[in-house]
Structures are given as C-alpha cells and as structure tokens.
Design a protein around this motif. Structure first.
Motif, mmCIF file in Angstrom:
data_model
loop_
_atom_site.group_PDB
_atom_site.id
_atom_site.type_symbol
_atom_site.label_atom_id
_atom_site.label_comp_id
_atom_site.label_asym_id
_atom_site.label_seq_id
_atom_site.Cartn_x
_atom_site.Cartn_y
_atom_site.Cartn_z
ATOM 1 N N ASP A 77 -6.818 11.832 -21.533
ATOM 2 C CA ASP A 77 -6.360 11.666 -22.911
ATOM 3 C C ASP A 77 -5.806 12.962 -23.483
ATOM 4 N N GLY A 78 -4.811 13.538 -22.805
ATOM 5 C CA GLY A 78 -4.221 14.765 -23.305
ATOM 6 C C GLY A 78 -2.791 14.923 -22.840
ATOM 7 N N ALA A 79 -2.173 16.028 -23.263
ATOM 8 C CA ALA A 79 -0.817 16.380 -22.841
ATOM 9 C C ALA A 79 -0.808 17.851 -22.459
ATOM 10 N N ARG A 80 -0.036 18.192 -21.415
ATOM 11 C CA ARG A 80 -0.055 19.568 -20.915
ATOM 12 C C ARG A 80 1.319 19.948 -20.386
ATOM 13 N N TRP A 81 1.783 21.143 -20.783
ATOM 14 C CA TRP A 81 3.021 21.719 -20.237
ATOM 15 C C TRP A 81 2.632 22.650 -19.096
ATOM 16 N N LEU A 82 3.401 22.601 -18.006
ATOM 17 C CA LEU A 82 3.177 23.501 -16.881
ATOM 18 C C LEU A 82 4.520 24.061 -16.453
ATOM 19 N N GLY B 217 0.797 -1.211 0.000
ATOM 20 C CA GLY B 217 0.000 0.000 0.000
ATOM 21 C C GLY B 217 0.827 1.258 0.000
ATOM 22 N N GLN B 218 2.095 1.203 0.486
ATOM 23 C CA GLN B 218 2.904 2.411 0.576
ATOM 24 C C GLN B 218 3.123 3.021 -0.791
ATOM 25 N N TYR B 219 3.407 2.197 -1.802
ATOM 26 C CA TYR B 219 3.653 2.789 -3.106
ATOM 27 C C TYR B 219 2.388 2.942 -3.910
ATOM 28 N N LEU B 220 1.300 2.288 -3.473
ATOM 29 C CA LEU B 220 0.052 2.394 -4.219
ATOM 30 C C LEU B 220 -0.826 3.532 -3.719
ATOM 31 N N ALA B 221 -0.508 4.054 -2.545
ATOM 32 C CA ALA B 221 -1.336 5.114 -1.999
ATOM 33 C C ALA B 221 -1.134 6.382 -2.809
ATOM 34 N N HIS B 222 -2.203 7.041 -3.138
ATOM 35 C CA HIS B 222 -2.125 8.266 -3.921
ATOM 36 C C HIS B 222 -2.952 9.347 -3.265
ATOM 37 N N PRO B 223 -2.482 10.575 -3.353
ATOM 38 C CA PRO B 223 -3.252 11.658 -2.753
ATOM 39 C C PRO B 223 -4.598 11.821 -3.411
ATOM 40 N N ALA B 224 -5.570 12.155 -2.601
ATOM 41 C CA ALA B 224 -6.914 12.362 -3.138
ATOM 42 C C ALA B 224 -6.985 13.712 -3.822
ATOM 43 N N GLY B 225 -7.746 13.812 -4.862
ATOM 44 C CA GLY B 225 -7.891 15.061 -5.578
ATOM 45 C C GLY B 225 -9.151 15.038 -6.403
ATOM 46 N N ASP B 226 -9.268 16.057 -7.269
ATOM 47 C CA ASP B 226 -10.471 16.146 -8.065
ATOM 48 C C ASP B 226 -10.546 15.037 -9.101
ATOM 49 N N THR B 227 -9.374 14.563 -9.564
ATOM 50 C CA THR B 227 -9.390 13.561 -10.623
ATOM 51 C C THR B 227 -8.825 12.241 -10.183
ATOM 52 N N THR B 228 -8.403 12.120 -8.928
ATOM 53 C CA THR B 228 -7.874 10.841 -8.452
ATOM 54 C C THR B 228 -8.512 10.479 -7.145
ATOM 55 N N GLU B 229 -8.470 9.187 -6.838
ATOM 56 C CA GLU B 229 -9.057 8.652 -5.623
ATOM 57 C C GLU B 229 -8.096 7.660 -5.015
ATOM 58 N N PRO B 230 -8.394 7.069 -3.854
ATOM 59 C CA PRO B 230 -7.455 6.131 -3.250
ATOM 60 C C PRO B 230 -7.037 5.056 -4.236
ATOM 61 N N ARG C 83 3.668 16.098 -12.390
ATOM 62 C CA ARG C 83 2.490 15.438 -11.828
ATOM 63 C C ARG C 83 1.288 16.379 -11.820
ATOM 64 N N ALA C 84 1.527 17.616 -11.423
ATOM 65 C CA ALA C 84 0.430 18.587 -11.420
ATOM 66 C C ALA C 84 -0.075 18.832 -12.836
ATOM 67 N N ALA C 85 0.815 18.819 -13.813
ATOM 68 C CA ALA C 85 0.403 19.031 -15.198
ATOM 69 C C ALA C 85 -0.460 17.872 -15.690
ATOM 70 N N THR C 86 -0.179 16.658 -15.221
ATOM 71 C CA THR C 86 -0.986 15.508 -15.640
ATOM 72 C C THR C 86 -2.432 15.665 -15.205
ATOM 73 N N ARG C 87 -2.647 16.237 -14.018
ATOM 74 C CA ARG C 87 -4.021 16.465 -13.563
ATOM 75 C C ARG C 87 -4.765 17.374 -14.528
ATOM 76 N N LEU C 88 -4.061 18.337 -15.090
ATOM 77 C CA LEU C 88 -4.691 19.249 -16.047
ATOM 78 C C LEU C 88 -4.868 18.594 -17.410
ATOM 79 N N SER D 148 -2.270 9.934 -20.433
ATOM 80 C CA SER D 148 -2.150 11.381 -20.351
ATOM 81 C C SER D 148 -0.738 11.712 -19.909
ATOM 82 N N VAL D 149 -0.228 12.853 -20.391
ATOM 83 C CA VAL D 149 1.164 13.221 -20.128
ATOM 84 C C VAL D 149 1.221 14.645 -19.611
ATOM 85 N N GLY D 150 1.873 14.812 -18.456
ATOM 86 C CA GLY D 150 2.165 16.133 -17.922
ATOM 87 C C GLY D 150 3.648 16.411 -18.061
#
Length: 708
Positions: free
Chosen positions: A446-451, A25-38, A437-442, A426-428
C-alpha cells in the motif's frame, strides 16, 4: 502479480491440461523474492508443492495415537472400494500402516480391492489381494485379523452384527455412501452435471475401450470423459488456469478498446526506451494480495485480520482444521506476519496462526475488479501494458516527466483504484519497466516509491527478482555462478549469452543494467483463439473423435465471435500415445505422447464450416482414435470484423466515394457496386452483401409507400 500461489487437491475438472497449464503458467510464473512467491497459476510451483503435499498427507492422517495394528503393512488401494479409498487409507495409516499412492510391487505387502480385471488377476496372482472388509473388521475387532479369510475370490466372511455392510460403529467416522469424486477445485457456480448414464446393459451405451485398465467404464469416470455430453464446458468452467489465461487476453482486448475511444492526442505513442535517466517514466502497478483482498470485500469483518483464500472453509478451532491438507492460494499481510505463506498447507498455517480465517474463491469478483482497475489505468496513462489480471505497466512520460509529478500521479492512481474497486495497489516508478518492478517491491504494501537507475544498480537483487527469469533460466544462470544482477554485470554480455543463448542473454543482461527491450504496448490484440485439453481424453471410435474435435472448435469459434474477429486458418494439434507407452502415471492424463498437427484454410465464415474443416484436418491425419490423448484447436490469421467492412466498402465503391464510405463504415449505394468485383467475392460474403441491398431496397419502398 503479488504473492498469490498454491492450489488444492487435484481433481478431474479442476485441472488445466498439461499443455494448456504450461501455456497459462508461463505468464503467471513470478520470480521468488522476499515479498513475492510462486504465482497463483504457476504450474511448476503447483506440482512441486503437490509432491510435498502427497508426502505429508499420510503422516497427518496418522496423527499421534497410532496403535500399530497394521505395523509392517505396506498397502495399495486399487479401484472403487466401499468404504471409500480415502476412508480405507485413513484407517490403515491411523493404525500403523504405510500407504503407496502408486503400486510398487517390490514394496507392497497387501493390495486392497473389491474387484480386479482379468489381466490384473493374472498380474497380481502372487500378491496378497484382500477385500476392504479385512480393514473394517480388523479395526472393529481391535486386532489384525488373518488376511487369508478375506482374500479376493474367497467366500465372503460373515461379520458380527452391526451397522449395514459390517461397518464399524460411529467412532470411526465412516460414510455409508458410495465413494464420490472430490469436490471441484474452484468455488464456482458450475453448469449442471450431465444426466446419469444408462445402465451398462443399455443398448445405446457402448463400453469404452479400456486397454490399460484405467477403470474407464466406472459410472463417475464415464460421466467425466471427453466424450461425455457438455465435457468441454464443464472442464473450462472448473479450470483455474483457464480463467487466469483468458482473463489476461480479455484485459488486453479491453485495454485496446478503451484506447481506441480516447481522443487522438492521448493515443500518440509514448517515447521509445532510453538507456536510463532520460525522459521516460514507467510505473508498475500491482495489487496487494489481489485474490484475498477481493474475496474480503464480501467479508468486511475480516479486514486487517489474518485471512487466506483456499478451498477448505474451516473456522479457527474447528475440529480437523489443524490437520487440513488444503493449500493456501493467497494470504493477507496480517497472516504473513505470523509466518503464513502462499502454498502452505492449511494445517501448518493454523499451527502458526490459530486465528487464521479462510474465505472462498470469488472468480466473478476477480474479473469485475480487474476490469475496473484497467479502466482507471488506461485513463491515467499514455500507454498501458497488461502483465496479468492484477498487474500493469504504465508509461506516463508525457504526463509526469519527473520524480515529483510521477509520485503525485502514482498517488492519484492509487486513490482512483481504491475508490473504484475497494482494494489497495502499490506503485513503483522508474526510468524503465525493470526498475519500476524493483521499486514496487520497496513500495509494498500500500505505497508508492520512486527508484532511480543508480538506486536500482545499488540494490542487492537476485536474478530471480528480474522479470522473465523463471526456474529453468535462473537454474542455468546459477549453475554458471551467476546468481545476482551484479554477477551478470560483472561477467558481461558475451559470457551471459554463452550460458543461455543470444536472445535470452541480451534480455537478462539489459535487465541487469535497468534497460528494457522495447516500448510498452497498449493495443496488442490476440493473434489466435483456441483451446486444448489433455485430461480425460479416452476415445474409442472415429465418430467420438470427430465429436470431441467439434466441441473444441465450437468453443474456440464462440470466443472468436464474441471478440468480433474472423479466422482465415485453423490448426488442429493432437497428442498421440507414444509407441510402447502404457498407462499414464497421472489418472486420465495424456502420458508420453508424440505431437502431430495439421493446418487448414478456412474458406467460409460460418460456424459449421469451421467445425467441418477441423474434422477434415483430423481425418487427414489418419490417427487411431484409441491412441488420441490430447486435442487442441487454434483459429488464427485473424481479421477484424469492423475493419473488413470498411475494406469491402472501399473495394466496392472505389475512388473518392470509397474514402467517404469507408470513413462512415457504411456500404456504398447499390448503383456504385461493380458487378464483376461482386462476383469474385466468396459466396458467403456475396450473399451477405446481396441481402443488405435487398433489405435496404425493401425498406426504401416501404418508406415511400407510407409517405403522404
């Protein structure tokens, strides 16, 4: 990893052990956000959801037509019953009763049981203990019958004529088969089950010592204890967390192997991290809904439709679909548009999206797609760091040093991955891993984003959005009033370190400013091979304990040899029941324990030597087998087989000949071997070298004899 979370019913062979689960679970745990979940394997999220699920099951079983026949009855079901535990619970709850998952003597009014051990008869002497027939006959009669006639120990009451066993007619929907364990928690082709146990009176079957009345001698439990034949193989074949953990390690090894085959110029280390805006360019590549996307490859008719991966395979409109307590592990973006989320109960999801389709897990396909993905990632990057089975960080600083070229490369990667796997990523892109990582959320879906760094600092991001900040660390920061990245930047490094410590404080603080701790690492290799199991470990004798340790050591040894590695040390770790601890709350779990360990040197390479040394470590600990609750074997201080051969060649040959022999990865001629050096080698290595020269001499003689 994209939003992939949730699990289904707890079952015996579907668990990873508590300890192994935490590691996975240590490496599988991900922060919760608008586009991600546990994460799919997030143990904290899993058990939090599990508690909510247990609380909602009784209400869902009751439905809307409760007739309150058992109003005021608070019941607990003990041990094996016929009808089954689930069927009795459904009948009682559906008629107004309240069910206790765990016995609370201050609340319970009736205990349903077919039999009790002597100690339980004494402990429950003052309670209403009734046979299951009381429930069945009451439902059949349409009223609550007097419980005294069905008290356990009283003469069985003759029931009206009907189906065998006094069972109610078909409308109750009961099964006449004995109670069976739930289905395994993964859609895998499991190894064949162990052969049936001989009858209890068989002279070759000694009873399990059951000190805490856990029902260890019931046939199904006996077949699934750690001492049963083939237990380790079946356990790991059914453990989702085990699959996810081993896949990450496998992908790391794969990346290292692919990198070693690249031409030397491509393997030059990427530039070190810089404080934003410099020449470094990092990509974060993440699959969109990985598990459901891969599962839908076998169901093209569901592409673009609301779909979810879960254990219950129910079609929209199926009877009972609205009350299903199966949990959604992964759902498509089309399903999310209806409010469906990962970890949600399937019944709740059907209420939000009646047309939701469910598909099964496909673990073989997940592994295949991951390997194809990382092959593309290594080919199109300077450095490739495995994050999880469906997620990677790529350093592309030399290939794409600016925004335009980086975005063009990102689109090329997306096209190549889709062509190879049939799934979207998707690619950030940014100047550091945390910015990427923050760019991937944007960029999702199915997209790519530069931040840029300035864009990252302007984002209203929470600390939970920062990689490496989980529930515990995030809770400490929130308690100190630090919930946003901007809060930490304003508070400063010293205050952050005062809250979470120096190392973690520096990591969080740098992440809030868009800085990374170090360069990406492609060639990270496993530092150990091992396995640990903390479920079903109930051992009665020293011989059984030694046999279980050998099973675990054999499992670890097989994985090590598949990777072409050798270990110079082994560590045995055992969890021992804590003094005074009784029956664990979790069925066949390890409960409260103290951990002890012992490390031994491995002087040989053979399988039997490794297994024997692990057993020697167990004997040296001097433990009572009855108190062993979890066992782990770890093989470490690893050496690479190919590198060792080169080293032996150099040592035996010496000088310039050594360099040539090592470069060719070949043994020197027999005339070049120093007998004194050969005599000092370990016996098994010496025998291997002598066999090599013996076979070479015989082959040369045969070739000479056949020459014209």
């Amino acid at each position: 990893m994209d939003a992939e979370g949730g699990c289904d019913e707890d079952v015996a062979l579907g668990h990873a052990g508590e300890a192994g689960g935490r590691a996975a679970g240590q490496y599988l745990a991900h922060p919760a956000g608008d586009t991600t979940e546990p994460g799919f394997g997030d143990f904290r999220g899993y058990f939090a959801q599990r508690k909510r699920k247990l609380a909602s099951q009784s209400a869902q079983l009751a439905g809307g037509d409760t007739d309150m026949m058992f109003s005021g009855v608070v019941f607990h079901i003990n041990g094996y019953t016929q009808p089954s535990h689930y069927e009795l619970k459904r009948m009682l709850v559906a008629h107004g009763g309240r069910f206790l998952h765990y016995l609370a003597k201050s609340e319970v009014t009736h205990i349903v049981a077919s039999s009790l051990t002597l100690s339980k008869e004494r402990a429950l002497a003052g309670y209403r203990v009734v046979r299951p027939e009381w429930v069945v006959d009451s439902v059949r009669a349409g009223r609550r019958l007097a419980w005294e006639k069905y008290a356990l120990g009283a003469a069985p009451r003759r029931v009206p004529a009907g189906p065998p066993g006094g069972m109610p007619d078909e409308p109750l929907g009961l099964s006449l088969t004995p109670e069976e364990p739930p289905e395994p928690s993964v859609a895998l082709a499991l190894p064949p089950p162990p052969p049936p146990l001989p009858p209890p009176g068989h002279p070759g079957l000694a009873p399990v010592v059951d000190r805490f009345d856990e029902g260890l001698n019931r046939p199904w439990v006996r077949r699934n204890l750690a001492t049963a034949p083939g237990f380790v193989a079946r356990y790991y074949a059914s453990s989702r967390l085990h699959h996810l953990a081993t896949w990450k390690a496998e992908m790391q090894d794969l990346v290292g192997q692919l990198r070693s085959r690249q031409p030397q110029p491509q393997r030059t280390p990427a530039p070190p991290p810089v404080d934003g805006g410099g020449p470094r360019v990092v990509m974060h590549v993440d699959f969109d809904c990985f598990f459901v996307s891969v599962s839908l490859l076998r169901h093209p008719e569901l592409q673009g439709q609301p779909a979810a991966v879960c254990h219950a395979q129910e079609s929209p409109g199926d009877a009972g679909a609205g009350a299903s307590t199966s949990q959604i592990a992964s759902c498509s973006y089309a399903a999310r548009g209806f409010g469906v989320r990962n970890g949600m109960l399937l019944g709740q999801a059907h209420a939000l999206c009646p047309q939701l389709a469910t598909v099964a897990y496909d673990f073989a396909a997940y592994r295949r797609v991951a390997r194809e993905f990382f092959a593309v990632a290594v080919e199109m990057s300077d450095e490739t760091q495995v994050v999880s089975v469906d997620e990677a960080l790529l350093d592309v600083s030399r290939r794409a040093p600016d925004e335009a070229s980086a975005l063009a490369l990102a689109e090329g990667i997306r096209r190549r991955v889709f062509a190879a796997t049939g799934c979207r990523v998707s690619v950030g892109v940014g100047p550091s891993a945390c910015v990427a990582r923050a760019a991937t959320r944007l960029a999702k879906p199915d997209g790519a984003r530069w931040l840029s760094l300035d864009g990252y600092l302007a984002q209203p991001l929470r600390l939970a959005d920062l990689g490496g900040v989980g529930d515990t660390l995030g809770g400490q920061l929130r308690a100190a009033g630090l919930a946003q990245l901007a809060d930490v930047r304003h508070a400063g490094l010293l205050r952050t370190q005062a809250v979470v410590g120096q190392a973690k404080g520096r990591l969080v603080f740098d992440g809030c400013w868009g800085r990374d701790a170090g360069p990406l690492v492609s060639d990270a290799r496993r530092q150990a091979f091992g396995c640990e199991i903390g479920w079903g470990v109930r051992i009665s004798t020293a011989e059984e304990a030694a046999g279980f340790v050998r099973q675990l050591a054999d499992h670890a040894y097989a994985g090590m040899r598949r990777a072409g590695r050798w270990a110079r040390a082994a560590t045995l770790r055992v969890k021992v029941r804590r003094s005074g601890a009784g029956r664990p709350a979790k069925f066949l779990g390890h409960g409260l324990c103290d951990a002890v360990s012992r490390c031994v040197e491995l002087r040989g390479r053979g399988r039997e030597h490794v297994l024997d040394r692990c057993v020697e470590a167990l004997v040296a600990l001097g433990l009572d087998p009855l108190d062993i609750r979890a066992v782990g074997v770890r093989l470490h201080r690893l050496e690479d087989e190919a590198e060792e051969r080169r080293g032996v060649a150099e040592m035996l040959a010496g000088g310039a000949a050594a360099s040539a022999a090592a470069a060719a990865c070949a043994m020197p001629a027999a005339s070049q071997v120093d007998p004194d050096v050969l005599a000092q080698l370990p016996a098994d290595v010496r025998r291997e070298i002598e066999q090599h020269y013996t076979s070479s001499t015989a082959a040369a003689a045969a070739a000479a004899a056949s020459a014209p």
